[in-house]
Design a protein around this motif. Structure first.
Motif, PDB file in Angstrom:
ATOM      1  N   MET A 210       0.853  -1.194   0.000  1.00  0.00           N
ATOM      2  CA  MET A 210       0.000   0.000   0.000  1.00  0.00           C
ATOM      3  C   MET A 210       0.886   1.241   0.000  1.00  0.00           C
ATOM      4  N   ILE A 211       0.621   2.132  -0.948  1.00  0.00           N
ATOM      5  CA  ILE A 211       1.299   3.431  -1.013  1.00  0.00           C
ATOM      6  C   ILE A 211       0.248   4.487  -0.727  1.00  0.00           C
ATOM      7  N   THR A 212       0.398   5.193   0.373  1.00  0.00           N
ATOM      8  CA  THR A 212      -0.645   6.138   0.773  1.00  0.00           C
ATOM      9  C   THR A 212      -0.085   7.523   1.057  1.00  0.00           C
ATOM     10  N   ASP A 213      -0.883   8.538   0.703  1.00  0.00           N
ATOM     11  CA  ASP A 213      -0.529   9.920   1.011  1.00  0.00           C
ATOM     12  C   ASP A 213      -0.684  10.154   2.510  1.00  0.00           C
ATOM     13  N   LEU A 214       0.132  11.001   3.059  1.00  0.00           N
ATOM     14  CA  LEU A 214       0.052  11.305   4.488  1.00  0.00           C
ATOM     15  C   LEU A 214      -1.084  12.269   4.786  1.00  0.00           C
ATOM     16  N   GLN A 215      -1.202  13.340   3.968  1.00  0.00           N
ATOM     17  CA  GLN A 215      -2.208  14.380   4.202  1.00  0.00           C
ATOM     18  C   GLN A 215      -3.410  14.151   3.288  1.00  0.00           C
ATOM     19  N   MET A 216      -4.545  13.721   3.870  1.00  0.00           N
ATOM     20  CA  MET A 216      -5.773  13.521   3.104  1.00  0.00           C
ATOM     21  C   MET A 216      -6.959  13.978   3.937  1.00  0.00           C
ATOM     22  N   PRO A 217      -8.016  14.464   3.293  1.00  0.00           N
ATOM     23  CA  PRO A 217      -9.228  14.829   4.039  1.00  0.00           C
ATOM     24  C   PRO A 217      -9.812  13.609   4.736  1.00  0.00           C
ATOM     25  N   GLY A 218     -10.447  13.813   5.870  1.00  0.00           N
ATOM     26  CA  GLY A 218     -11.044  12.696   6.587  1.00  0.00           C
ATOM     27  C   GLY A 218      -9.978  11.874   7.271  1.00  0.00           C
ATOM     28  N   MET A 219      -9.912  10.593   6.956  1.00  0.00           N
ATOM     29  CA  MET A 219      -8.902   9.715   7.537  1.00  0.00           C
ATOM     30  C   MET A 219      -7.554   9.977   6.887  1.00  0.00           C
ATOM     31  N   GLY A 220      -6.594  10.443   7.678  1.00  0.00           N
ATOM     32  CA  GLY A 220      -5.266  10.725   7.150  1.00  0.00           C
ATOM     33  C   GLY A 220      -4.437   9.460   6.995  1.00  0.00           C
ATOM     34  N   GLY A 221      -3.221   9.641   6.457  1.00  0.00           N
ATOM     35  CA  GLY A 221      -2.364   8.508   6.183  1.00  0.00           C
ATOM     36  C   GLY A 221      -1.937   7.742   7.420  1.00  0.00           C
ATOM     37  N   LEU A 222      -1.660   8.435   8.536  1.00  0.00           N
ATOM     38  CA  LEU A 222      -1.235   7.752   9.751  1.00  0.00           C
ATOM     39  C   LEU A 222      -2.353   6.891  10.329  1.00  0.00           C
ATOM     40  N   ALA A 223      -3.586   7.432  10.338  1.00  0.00           N
ATOM     41  CA  ALA A 223      -4.723   6.653  10.845  1.00  0.00           C
ATOM     42  C   ALA A 223      -4.978   5.438   9.956  1.00  0.00           C
ATOM     43  N   LEU A 224      -4.849   5.630   8.640  1.00  0.00           N
ATOM     44  CA  LEU A 224      -5.017   4.510   7.715  1.00  0.00           C
ATOM     45  C   LEU A 224      -3.936   3.465   7.940  1.00  0.00           C
ATOM     46  N   LEU A 225      -2.709   3.919   8.162  1.00  0.00           N
ATOM     47  CA  LEU A 225      -1.601   3.001   8.394  1.00  0.00           C
ATOM     48  C   LEU A 225      -1.884   2.118   9.609  1.00  0.00           C
ATOM     49  N   ARG A 226      -2.302   2.736  10.722  1.00  0.00           N
ATOM     50  CA  ARG A 226      -2.592   1.958  11.934  1.00  0.00           C
ATOM     51  C   ARG A 226      -3.658   0.906  11.674  1.00  0.00           C
ATOM     52  N   GLU A 227      -4.746   1.316  11.038  1.00  0.00           N
ATOM     53  CA  GLU A 227      -5.877   0.419  10.811  1.00  0.00           C
ATOM     54  C   GLU A 227      -5.507  -0.690   9.827  1.00  0.00           C
ATOM     55  N   ALA A 228      -4.788  -0.348   8.763  1.00  0.00           N
ATOM     56  CA  ALA A 228      -4.430  -1.339   7.745  1.00  0.00           C
ATOM     57  C   ALA A 228      -3.503  -2.408   8.309  1.00  0.00           C
TER      58      ALA A 228
END
Length: 460
Positions: free
Chosen positions: A56-74
């Motif tokens: 998974m390649i994800t942006d850090l700054q995104m509206p709503g769920m940011g990259g760090l929150a997505l990283l933890r959950e994923a």
């Protein structure tokens, strides 16, 4: 080494044009990769639930769920997922934070294509290694398939074991030292109708000649000096079950004659006794010696050989199934780490190529010991993506660093040899299928076989 199966990469970015550009770059470079796109963290989690994703390649700054929150959950849902964080606002502090949370790597926008390709390649390799270790750990815990190997030679051996186990005939297991003869004997017994009955083993070389007969058949009180009480022999203990006579080629001729009586009459006579006792025992014998040659020099009885050699299992040496070496090496390293209480380690492709090129005269046992040493002496050299074993392919014989051009050629040779062996193993030695699997021409494959001295027959 490139992976033949299609794998999926998830790109998460609210800038859809940028994400689409990454998709074109990655799919253009890796023909075995399919890229999925998500414009938000929420959508990314939905895709992670519905499709197997390796990277998974994800942006850090995104509206709503940011990259760090997505990283933890994923990572909570899939610890084997390799995650790479993207940002246009990169800093050392941010990079450290994401790596602490479990990100595999960190990239800043704009991205150089070569940097992207390197990170994707390493990330996919890491996920593959983690998946492989999960499979090997499951195998380690279940131990349902004790005979590790997927080469054609091992597939044939496993089929033979299944067939032999269903009979009650005597079995002779032949193989070099370290090939796993005792393990195969145990599998034959476990798959047989006698699985719930006694299983007794004897290493014939471990018992002094003057005590071997008593060990096998027992003795009565006073049968010889020191026989202060009656003793039951191993054949009596194995009654209704199975006995393994390991290294049968080393027993003395006198004991061979008495063993022949057991096979012919189904009865034993303890040392010093005038009476015999019936026993119901299946005999499995094993040896690393050439019994036919022993018969010729009159050190092994021919009639005993034919009584033992009703069914035969030939165990291939490791040099004849080199396609199994990467799997065995990873398995034994994981097993050693588990036994030592160490964090899991991974063997780098260059090290696997080096291991696969060795002759291994001690066979599987020698390879297992090598991986145990690696686990112990490289305990402080763990890295998240691979265990960087010292490879003779990148060092000169005196240990000095060779010129870059020479070192590159040596590593490329080791990689090519490992790759071609793996492809031949998967195609069971079919050159045309090997060419299709590798994307090479048939002529190119044949040239490689000639260069590295490989024979397709060894993989059938």
């Amino acid at each position: 080494m490139s992976q033949p199966e299609t794998v999926q990469v998830l790109v998460v970015d609210d800038q859809t044009d940028f994400a689409s550009g990454l998709k074109r770059l990655i799919e253009g470079e890796f023909d075995h990769v399919r890229v999925l796109l998500a414009e938000s963290g929420k959508r990314a989690l939905e895709l992670l639930e519905s499709a197997p994703v390796s990277l998974m390649i994800t942006d850090l700054q995104m509206p709503g769920m940011g990259g760090l929150a997505l990283l933890r959950e994923a990572l909570a849902r899939n610890p084997a997922l390799s995650a790479v964080m993207l940002t246009a606002h990169g800093s050392i502090e941010t990079a450290v934070d994401t790596l602490k949370l479990g990100a595999y790597d960190f990239l800043t926008k704009p991205i150089e294509p070569e940097v992207l390709f390197r990170v994707v390649d390493k990330g996919l390799e890491r996920s593959m290694l983690l998946d492989e270790n999960r499979r090997l750990r499951d195998l380690l815990e279940r131990r349902k398939d004790k005979l590790i190997g997927e080469s054609p030679a091992m597939q044939r051996l496993k089929q033979s074991i299944q067939a032999v186990a269903q009979t009650d005939y005597n079995v002779l297991i032949l193989g070099e030292s370290g090939t796993g003869k005792e393990l195969v004997a145990s599998m034959v017994r476990e798959l047989s109708p006698r699985a719930d009955h006694p299983f007794v083993t004897l290493n014939c070389t471990a018992i002094p000649e003057n005590l071997l007969e008593s060990e096998l058949f027992g003795h009565v009180k006073g049968a010889f000096s020191g026989a202060e009480q009656k003793r039951e022999g191993l054949f009596a203990k194995a009654h209704t079950g199975t006995i393994l006579l390991d290294e049968i080629g080393d027993i003395p001729l006198e004991t061979q004659a008495k063993l022949l009586r057991v096979l012919q009459e189904g009865e034993i006579r303890p040392v010093g006794s005038d009476t015999s006792r019936k026993v119901d025992v299946r005999i499995i014998a094993s040896t690393n010696q050439d019994l036919v040659a022993r018969i010729a020099d009159r050190t092994f009885r021919e009639d005993l050989y034919h009584r033992l050699n009703v069914l035969t299992l030939h165990l291939p040496p490791l040099r004849e199934r080199k396609g199994d070496i990467p799997l065995l090496a990873r398995y034994f390293l994981l097993k050693a780490c588990t036994e030592l209480g160490l964090q899991d380690k991974y063997v780098s492709p260059a090290a696997l190529a080096d291991l696969s090129s060795q002759p291994w005269p001690g066979n599987v046992r020698e390879l297992q010991n090598a991986m145990r040493k690696l686990a112990v002496f490289d305990a402080v050299h763990h890295s998240d993506s691979a265990l960087h074993c010292e490879s003779r392919a990148v060092l000169s014989q005196d240990g000095d660093l060779p010129p870059f051009k020479d070192a590159k050629a040596q590593v490329l040779d080791a990689f090519t040899l490992d790759y071609v062996r793996e492809a031949l193993s998967r195609s069971s030695g079919n050159v045309s299928q090997t060419a299709r699997l590798s994307g090479l021409s048939r002529v190119a494959v044949q040239n490689m076989l000639h260069k590295y001295g490989l024979s397709p027959e060894d993989f059938k």
